[in-house]
Scaffold this active site. Structure first.
Site, PDB file in Angstrom:
ATOM      1  N   SER A 156      48.000  51.033  43.843  1.00 39.45           N
ATOM      2  CA  SER A 156      49.277  50.702  43.240  1.00 39.45           C
ATOM      3  C   SER A 156      50.355  50.882  44.280  1.00 39.45           C
ATOM      4  O   SER A 156      50.258  51.758  45.145  1.00 39.45           O
ATOM      5  CB  SER A 156      49.524  51.625  42.050  1.00 39.45           C
ATOM      6  OG  SER A 156      50.907  51.762  41.799  1.00 39.45           O
TER       7      SER A 156
ATOM      8  N   LYS B 155      46.530  55.800  41.227  1.00 37.83           N
ATOM      9  CA  LYS B 155      45.941  54.794  40.347  1.00 37.83           C
ATOM     10  C   LYS B 155      44.771  54.044  40.967  1.00 37.83           C
ATOM     11  O   LYS B 155      44.717  53.841  42.166  1.00 37.83           O
ATOM     12  CB  LYS B 155      47.009  53.770  39.935  1.00 37.83           C
ATOM     13  CG  LYS B 155      47.870  54.262  38.807  1.00 37.83           C
ATOM     14  CD  LYS B 155      48.702  53.141  38.246  1.00 37.83           C
ATOM     15  CE  LYS B 155      47.853  52.150  37.490  1.00 37.83           C
ATOM     16  NZ  LYS B 155      48.656  51.038  36.974  1.00 37.83           N
TER      17      LYS B 155
ATOM     18  N   ASN C 281      43.324  50.611  39.978  1.00 35.71           N
ATOM     19  CA  ASN C 281      43.475  49.486  39.067  1.00 35.71           C
ATOM     20  C   ASN C 281      42.242  48.588  39.023  1.00 35.71           C
ATOM     21  O   ASN C 281      41.566  48.417  40.038  1.00 35.71           O
ATOM     22  CB  ASN C 281      44.669  48.637  39.484  1.00 35.71           C
ATOM     23  CG  ASN C 281      45.973  49.351  39.222  1.00 35.71           C
ATOM     24  OD1 ASN C 281      46.111  50.037  38.221  1.00 35.71           O
ATOM     25  ND2 ASN C 281      46.923  49.221  40.134  1.00 35.71           N
TER      26      ASN C 281
ATOM     27  N   ARG D   7      43.487   0.896  31.534  1.00 35.41           N
ATOM     28  CA  ARG D   7      43.950   1.955  32.436  1.00 35.41           C
ATOM     29  C   ARG D   7      45.178   2.566  31.802  1.00 35.41           C
ATOM     30  O   ARG D   7      46.139   1.858  31.514  1.00 35.41           O
ATOM     31  CB  ARG D   7      44.282   1.403  33.828  1.00 35.41           C
ATOM     32  CG  ARG D   7      44.356   2.487  34.903  1.00 35.41           C
ATOM     33  CD  ARG D   7      44.001   1.962  36.273  1.00 35.41           C
ATOM     34  NE  ARG D   7      42.810   1.122  36.191  1.00 35.41           N
ATOM     35  CZ  ARG D   7      42.599   0.031  36.898  1.00 35.41           C
ATOM     36  NH1 ARG D   7      43.494  -0.355  37.779  1.00 35.41           N
ATOM     37  NH2 ARG D   7      41.501  -0.681  36.727  1.00 35.41           N
TER      38      ARG D   7
END
Lengths: 451, 451, 451, 451
Positions: free
Chosen positions: B274, B280, B282, B313
């Protein structure tokens, strides 16, 4: 789904996915489960018979179930409770074994699969009618010249039967893919609370096989409690099939513009009138198909975002898929049924087709001319020359053949006799006959492999 | 697609769908077209060789093409013009035959098909890695108990290998369906201005076959200029595959919550840190997969709404499908690559799994207890009794086994010795081993049928 | 977004959302953050000046950032690391304060907001051009009769200026709503790791205010780290605006069918030619707008599914919204720019309009006739009579006025002199002039309130 | 929409959009139309009174209407026919004037607008309840520390009331925007067959004003027959509101995981039980909200693709919008009602919140520590040091405060007394109190401006 919603849903498909049919399918699951348990020796045969008998005749109050189900977060809880009560009224002993070892999602998803099979049969039937009608047009008009239109501008003549063959090919490919997706999607759901058939111990696979056999459903490798990929692809296949009908509707509604007037929905009492303009003849059935073709992709996308279900049972993915599929399949059948009728009764105006070609004053043969000139002058030069000739024809209002005939460079490159042969619709048909044949063969194969 | 967008796209898939590769594929089409025309006797072999040689070495300025293409409404017009100029610089004679009889959409869609094949090969490779990793976990942890969680609540113990087998089965089914859709989608586009190969006359099917062979692409029954169903289903199949990776990511990221802590992405330099919270860890790769799984359904729905193309088309359908597919396939590969890496290096914390089971103080065996009690007391009564026991256990903080042991009604129904055997994870595994085996067999078949 | 993708994106909008501009906006955030911190006394002014100076001149390698960002799961981590290194090269002391108290999403979302503002300015400009062109047509053709068409069938005459007023009203309402959504969406993101500006203590709101002022962005009540509703509505507003351009394109392309020929995109070198059909005049710019109108809803739906972000920062929602918005806004601007040009140069063929009315041989006055007859015969009877008259006119190929004149019941109800006045376009205009005036007034207000 | 579908739709919103209410609203339109015509002198007052009286008491057979409507392509044709017959039974004279000068879409869209207003009132009420509950939590727990979680990982302590304030802010902004979109969408539809009120001549604007007044609906600048932008944005605003409820549900369901256990839906009879696991306490109401939040974006995207309607009345756009809105608004109300109940009765476990903070052993204060260290060591160095300390704490299982206290570098930078103050939740609250106050003020304004 009844009442006014049947304006935009096919009634037969909606019926297959109605509350009553879902509840009946849920009861059918519970009956088959009891019998499968009995066959596996998990409960006694007598109890299973009682349960099956009650399931057969059971009636449910959908509104009441929904009301309790809303609090419970699942319809299956009040359903099982109510069914158990009905069984208990006959045999308290048998009631002990209702829903044995199963989980809410087992009964709900299996019932969904059973109902889907019926709805799919209706969709298949409608698609076959649409395909057959397209195939008939492809044959009948294999030599009828009409304008191809690209980007809404006349391109060059093609057989109208070839245009129908493109529709056919679209229906053909979409139906084949739909069937395949349906096969993968309409399978047994049976896993118990965690997905492992924990309550069945060593009898688990036997019970699973017995249940699948009783319900005529295939057994997946693992339960699909939180494996929602097959249903996601199935929804997309249905949306593509609705889109196929929508594409035919798009074309027919464009051809039906009175300024073009090459084809029209069959007229008839109550068809396509206007509430305020008595002279109008609306493409009412095309409109239904286009409505469905615009509504189904969003519904299909709902199923696509729901693949990322949490752990062994997700929050909010499977719970509502029945609602989404009810709309999605009802709309798909609506589109197919509408266009099957339209193509079967299509009023083809071959003289308008020819006149519209004529009205282009030879401009639609510009490619043919350009190609022929390219042999003499090279592609770029021929393209530029043809552009100049076309501009001259547009400006003068004359026919391109006449403009060409008056041009020295053209006359230096092409013999006058050859020039006139260029301005014939059939000269442009190219591979159209072969393509029509291929599309029809493919359709025969798809038809032959109907489920 | 380069620069910052590669944060959320797989670089190899993005490369396969890059401007350069698309332009190269377009040139490859034109080269093969010239040679097919020569083989069919439509142009002379020498010119075809010149064209093919120039195509091979041709370089294009993408920005300049886009700028002109924007005015022209199609990229193919400036492309063909530029290519013709490059050929003309070598041989004005050969330049006459560049793009002979073809239309813009022929070169553009065929080039798309060629690029898709490369991108699909990358997706296949990533999916196989993900499947292999799931299969390995399914084997390795076939006996490792962990909690199944339904609606984010602990249900009962399952083998962690079974959970991996569900992932495997999801990848397996999604990959198989993706391959099938890809096969139907990546085919030759060749129809000329109206779709009938009008410029080729009776040589049309021969030229078509020669071109298809040169490019190693299948020939569809009819051109798909305005038959966009296959591409629509293909997009949905890709989105479902991204969703499969997203489902694995959902589960891993939930298991990685430190309060649960049963599994984690492998740690490593630059992974999941982080910018502001040094402690952290993650679920960074799971996030990539979930990002893609949320982005792909909307992209797929774009393709689904584009089936209703106008006439021969359409206006706006095919033109942008390359952009949509670039994002869609880049994201699909991104999701698969991310999760393939995650599962291959997954840190499985079997003791946390066991502790989390323990922490439930026997409550997760309530089904087992209830089933056992039902044999004696009937299902409803057993369910109610178990509810009371569980409530008592929750309130007292005691183990359900102890609460049960202290209950007279229970003790009247089950022998104390038997009671303790109920509270064992393996007793709940049910069909899990069989399911793992089935998922692995199915995977072996899918692996063996790789394209 | 450059290279070939600029065929389908507006270059100016794409530029506003380019990698370079995003990175510059990120650097601008970091510069302003440092200065806001200095103003709040959190870091010393000298360090802030150094940081701001480095940010101003900082250059980044987008590819390298993406590569690291892919592992890290966020672009901001390598960005901040790289920026810190560049600051440290000037002043290790100042480098200590780079990104002070902020989180990855702060810099990324704020930079997104800054870039969006620029892109929105371009969209606003394009929408104003489109609105102005529609307003001019509404004035100029306030009395030009043309056919209204409902369900692709001629209804009755309306002023072409009224048709333009409906376009104007659509653009007007969509632009107003877009601006409002943009205002709510383009706000400061500043919350630090948890969203509470934890690092700033009692100086938090002062720092927040200073930062917002420096960047000229409004302060939301709470950070929008996991509040993605505004961005979801903004995406939908953009898609609706693209749809507005697409609706104009739909109409123009239909009017441009040569069989109708009432209006056309201005011709010009490189505009709407065909690579194979030299005579064609394609609605090339309409096609761009329709392409965008079909692509934006799916992109908008991606943003709508991402409102349910997890806790204080979600898994996969915000991370990719920049990619989705890049496509979405680039496509929106593409559609508006294309149609602004088309309407500004629209070739209106008033004689074709009149001829198409005439070609209906009075049938389009059937409502007027029916209403007049209803006064004498009652609505139902009048409707039925008119239906009979219309059928007779259709069958005979005669003009409805003549058929009516030959009908005894009609002649018993209406005086011959009055009858002919019914068959005049202007008689049908009803509230059209008032509606044109209202649409123009509303447009003046929208124009006056440009941001 | 009744029966089982009420499991996933709010009954009151579904009722407002029921067949019966739509038909009643259609009759109300016809009554008001007759009276407006009378006020404008177009029909006589007596006839208008008869029509109005019949409309008031009229009853319709929805199924029969749908069946005819399906052939006609619009429900309004059989409806008007049936109503006319009912009026004719009373007064053939009056029957002549039923539906005078109007078109199918006038009655259908205006009835839609009238029904939407009722459904919106219910949605507003549910949203206000949800907002009030969030506001109460924001106050009550303004000082209750709990973990913020980013990417599902604990970040740092925030007040739980601040978390509720983010929910509040989300509901607040979404409700405000929803109201605004609803105002723009729920307006009179009145244009007659072409949109110009052709049948009304110079009385057109007077009739329009009279009708609008009678129905209490605003008059748009031009009819919205083919201006479907407002409805498209309205659908997105509803989906975002459902998403807001879904975001709250996402958070609550995550907090309700027993391993986290910080909050729970109130328990109660029939709430959240499992059919097979008696101990489970499912987030049943959160599931309903998440279901709706996943289903509404696809439905909203249907409305977004329908802006490009053809000419003065499109093929398939408006026809089905009532079906789509019925599902969309029913689901939106379902989500809001479910979560309003959940938040009002939310069981907040403040001690679990505290324990979960404690369980992080100080790691969640790492930012606070890092910031404090940065003052002494610079940001980069402080970040690295903190990372090392955290790693040490994780490895040793010790508290970060203790690890920091044992580190010489830390002790050289921070005084021991100061160190302990860092490890207090309230120290991290930053701007949370200000943000809570702002969110509450904003909510008061939104509440005060209720329609």
């Amino acid at each position: 789904m009844d009442g006014l919603s049947l304006t935009f849903l096919d009634a037969a498909a909606a019926e297959a996915l109605s509350d009553e049919r879902l509840l009946r399918a849920m009861a059918r699951f519970e009956a088959a489960l009891a019998q499968a348990c009995a066959r596996s020796g998990l409960i006694c045969a007598g109890d299973a018979e009682v349960i099956a008998a009650v399931c057969k005749g059971a009636r449910f109050d959908a509104g009441a179930l929904a009301s309790v189900g809303r609090t419970a977060g699942t319809l299956a809880i009040p359903f099982v409770k109510e069914l158990t009560a009905q069984v208990a009224a006959v045999s308290p002993q048998a009631a002990r074994h209702v829903h044995f070892g199963a989980t809410s999602q087992d009964v709900q998803d299996t019932a969904l699969a059973l109902c889907l099979k019926d709805a799919n049969a209706r969709i298949d039937q409608c698609a076959v009618q649409l395909g057959d009608a397209a195939a008939a047009l492809a044959s009948e008009h294999a030599d009828t010249p009409c304008l191809a239109r690209t980007l809404l501008q006349p391109a060059l003549p093609v057989p109208f039967g070839w245009k129908a063959a493109v529709w056919l090919s679209l229906v053909s490919g979409s139906l084949r893919a739909f069937r395949r997706s349906a096969d993968e999607c309409c399978v047994l759901q049976f896993g118990g609370p965690a997905g492992t058939l924990s309550a069945y111990g060593e009898k688990s696979t036997a019970a699973e096989a017995a249940l699948a056999e009783a319900l005529d459903l295939a057994v997946p490798d693992v339960p699909w409690h939180s494996r929602r990929d097959a249903i996601a692809r199935f929804g997309a296949a249905a949306a593509a099939l609705a889109g196929a009908a929508g594409k035919v509707a798009r074309d027919v509604s464009l051809l039906m513009q009175p300024e073009i007037g090459e084809a029209a929905e069959a007229a008839g009492a109550g068809r396509g009138g206007s509430s305020s303009l008595p002279h109008k003849r609306n493409p009412a059935q095309c409109m239904l198909a286009l409505e469905a073709a615009q509504r189904t992709p969003g519904l299909a996308s709902t199923l696509l975002v729901q693949v990322t279900a949490e752990h062994e049972r997700g929050l909010g993915q499977w719970q509502s898929q029945w609602m989404t599929l009810r709309d999605l399949l009802g709309a798909t059948a609506s589109a197919l049924a509408a266009m099957g009728g339209v193509l079967a009764g299509l009023e083809v105006n071959t003289s308008a087709m020819r006149e519209n070609i004529e009205r282009m004053r030879g401009l639609v043969y510009s490619e043919a001319l350009s190609v022929r000139l390219a042999a003499a002058l090279g592609k770029q030069e021929a393209h530029h020359l043809t552009e100049r000739l076309c501009a001259r024809a547009v400006q003068s209002g004359g026919h391109l053949a006449d403009v060409a005939r008056a041009d020295a460079q053209v006359m230096g490159a092409i013999h006058p006799d050859e020039l006139s042969t260029i301005f014939q619709p059939q000269r442009c048909f190219g591979a159209a006959p072969a393509m029509i044949a291929r599309a029809r063969s493919q359709w025969a194969r798809v038809r032959a492999s109907a489920p």
